[in-house]
Scaffold this motif. Structure first.
Motif, short mmCIF file in Angstrom:
data_model
loop_
_atom_site.label_atom_id
_atom_site.label_comp_id
_atom_site.label_asym_id
_atom_site.label_seq_id
_atom_site.Cartn_x
_atom_site.Cartn_y
_atom_site.Cartn_z
N PHE A 121 0.86 -1.19 0.00
CA PHE A 121 0.00 0.00 0.00
C PHE A 121 0.89 1.24 0.00
CE2 PHE A 121 -2.55 -3.38 1.78
CZ PHE A 121 -3.80 -3.19 1.20
N ASP A 122 0.75 2.06 -1.04
CA ASP A 122 1.63 3.23 -1.17
C ASP A 122 0.80 4.46 -1.54
OD1 ASP A 122 4.01 4.74 -1.44
OD2 ASP A 122 4.15 4.28 -3.58
N ALA A 123 1.41 5.61 -1.39
CA ALA A 123 0.93 6.89 -1.93
C ALA A 123 -0.58 7.10 -1.65
CB ALA A 123 1.25 6.95 -3.43
N ASP A 124 -1.38 7.24 -2.72
CA ASP A 124 -2.79 7.59 -2.51
C ASP A 124 -3.56 6.51 -1.77
OD1 ASP A 124 -2.67 10.15 -3.60
OD2 ASP A 124 -2.77 9.36 -5.63
N PRO A 147 4.88 4.64 3.65
CA PRO A 147 4.67 6.09 3.70
C PRO A 147 5.96 6.91 3.73
CG PRO A 147 4.42 5.13 5.88
CD PRO A 147 4.63 3.99 4.94
N HIS A 148 5.94 8.08 3.07
CA HIS A 148 6.96 9.09 3.38
C HIS A 148 6.44 9.86 4.60
CE1 HIS A 148 4.42 12.10 1.45
NE2 HIS A 148 4.69 11.67 0.22
N VAL A 149 7.24 10.81 5.07
CA VAL A 149 6.92 11.49 6.34
C VAL A 149 5.50 12.06 6.36
CG1 VAL A 149 7.54 13.54 7.68
CG2 VAL A 149 9.33 12.02 6.82
N LYS A 150 5.12 12.74 5.28
CA LYS A 150 3.81 13.40 5.26
C LYS A 150 2.68 12.37 5.26
CE LYS A 150 2.25 17.66 3.11
NZ LYS A 150 2.60 18.63 2.06
N GLU A 151 2.87 11.30 4.47
CA GLU A 151 1.85 10.23 4.44
C GLU A 151 1.77 9.56 5.81
OE1 GLU A 151 2.49 9.25 -0.33
OE2 GLU A 151 3.73 8.25 1.16
N PHE A 152 2.92 9.38 6.45
CA PHE A 152 2.95 8.74 7.78
C PHE A 152 2.13 9.56 8.78
CE2 PHE A 152 4.54 7.66 11.94
CZ PHE A 152 4.73 6.29 11.87
N LEU A 182 9.10 3.47 6.79
CA LEU A 182 9.05 4.93 6.90
C LEU A 182 10.16 5.47 6.01
CD1 LEU A 182 8.16 7.61 8.13
CD2 LEU A 182 9.44 7.00 10.20
N LYS A 183 9.77 6.03 4.85
CA LYS A 183 10.76 6.37 3.83
C LYS A 183 11.38 7.74 4.09
CE LYS A 183 7.88 6.04 0.38
NZ LYS A 183 7.18 5.85 -0.90
N GLY A 184 12.58 7.90 3.58
CA GLY A 184 13.28 9.17 3.64
C GLY A 184 14.75 8.89 3.47
N SER A 210 10.44 8.41 -7.33
CA SER A 210 11.36 7.48 -6.64
C SER A 210 10.61 6.45 -5.81
CB SER A 210 12.31 8.24 -5.71
OG SER A 210 13.05 9.16 -6.45
N GLY A 211 9.57 6.92 -5.13
CA GLY A 211 8.79 6.00 -4.29
C GLY A 211 7.94 5.04 -5.13
N ASP A 212 7.49 5.52 -6.28
CA ASP A 212 6.71 4.65 -7.18
C ASP A 212 7.57 3.47 -7.63
OD1 ASP A 212 4.89 6.73 -6.91
OD2 ASP A 212 5.49 7.69 -8.77
N ALA A 213 8.84 3.76 -7.89
CA ALA A 213 9.77 2.68 -8.29
C ALA A 213 9.96 1.68 -7.14
CB ALA A 213 11.12 3.26 -8.70
#
Ligand SMILES: NC(=O)C1=CN([C@@H]2O[C@H](COP(=O)(O)OP(=O)(O)OC[C@H]3O[C@@H](n4cnc5c(N)ncnc54)[C@H](O)[C@@H]3O)[C@@H](O)[C@H]2O)[C@@H](O)CC1
Ligand SMILES: Nc1ncnc2c1ncn2[C@@H]1O[C@H](COP(=O)(O)OP(=O)(O)O)[C@@H](O)[C@H]1O
Ligand SMILES: [Mg+2]
Length: 273
Positions: A121-124, A147-152, A182-184, A210-213
């Protein structure tokens, strides 16, 4: 917490058998892209194919099919809104570029109702889950949230520091039986029992796509039968490693995620030695 290094990755990595066929390497279904964000789907599918999946099918809006066929002819398609048979897929990902409107929300619900194997489960998809918190309890066990920080913070509330986010990530992973990445810079990976910090990657990855990849890469490892935690660890490490290899020919400013995907092959060779 364990630092992810090449030795731990080499222990996880499984070589392809010389006599294998595409049926041995799994069929991934990626639900991604929309009218203005078909690029997310293309990036995700390319990364998935470059990471060893036997077959990749992309769920996209029918109107966007030409863009996909011309840039990733190896991928197959199913069209959004048409009747689905999802029983034959070995792994699933949902989220990059799908938007958060009602039909995207219904698609996510359809997946949660019908799919019982670990899913990325990513992004939207994360943004929809943030608005529909009760659905977090219904995700397939050992699914991977990226999730990246904002999504988290949308998912689990505002945090003041990265260390606080890491504590919440571990608590939530355990409580919900999930794997959370937790990406970054120095991504953090946890299943609630064990936690890891990545050591590869660079600021060339601080660019759209980058995250889509990463989602495509992890989905490929799930399709190939890796345990979800190992798929997450291997995915995060090799994504960063391919970006580090890309620094040999590009600067962090000039790097494109398509360059990184093209260097996945060199990254695989490094971990095979
Ligand atoms: N070519 C395409 O079609 C692309 C589609 N994309 C899709 O666009 C949608 C929106 O995603 P976005 O992530 O851009 O939008 P979001 O609004 O979810 O988040 C973007 C913001 O998050 C913050 N952020 C991200 N990582 C951070 C970090 N490590 N530390 C601190 N802050 C951080 C930054 O403020 C950044 O501007 C997603 O569905 C995504 O998959 C993007 O991936 C870009 C490329
Ligand atoms: N400075 C950095 N150093 C290392 N990795 C980074 C850096 N910036 C971004 N990344 C990586 O790039 C990816 C960005 O993901 P994300 O924000 O979801 O991108 P997008 O949604 O645009 O595809 C993550 O895997 C993250 O760890
Ligand atoms: Mg993203």
């Amino acid at each position: 917490m364990t630092k992810l290094d090449i030795n731990s990755i080499q222990k996880i990595f499984q070589k392809r058998a010389p006599n294998s066929h595409k049926g041995n390497h799994g069929h991934a279904l990626i639900i991604a892209g929309s009218k203005s964000k078909i690029g997310a789907a293309i990036i995700c599918a390319k990364a998935c194919l470059r990471s060893g999946a036997g077959l990749v099918t992309l769920n996209i809006p029918k109107k966007e099919r030409i863009a996909l066929f011309s840039s990733v002819p190896e991928a197959m398609t199913e069209f959004r809104g048409e009747k689905k048979n999802w029983t034959s897929f070995n792994s699933f990902a949902i989220g990059p570029g799908i938007g958060t409107n009602k039909s995207a929300t219904n698609l996510l619900r359809l997946l949660i109702t019908n799919v019982k194997i670990p899913t990325v489960f990513d992004a939207d998809a994360l943004n929809i889950l943030a608005k529909n918190q009760h659905e977090l309890l219904n995700l397939p066990q050992k699914s991977i949230l990226t999730p990246h920080v904002k999504e988290f913070d949308r998912l689990f509330g505002k945090h003041d520091s990265e260390s606080e986010r890491r504590i919440t990530a571990s608590t939530k992973a355990k409580e919900l039986h999930l794997i959370i990445i937790l990406k970054g810079h120095k991504s953090f990976i946890t299943d609630g029992e064990k936690s890891f910090e990545n050591t590869t990657g660079n600021s060339g990855l601080a660019k759209g796509g980058s995250g889509d990849a990463l989602t495509g890469i992890i989905t490929a490892f799930l399709a190939q039968g890796y345990e979800p935690l190992n798929a997450a660890l291997l995915g995060v490490y090799i994504h960063g490693l391919a970006a580090d290899i890309t620094l040999e020919t590009q600067s962090p400013e000039s790097m494109l995620i398509t360059d990184v995907i093209d260097n996945l092959g060199r990254a695989f060779k490094k971990i095979q030695n």
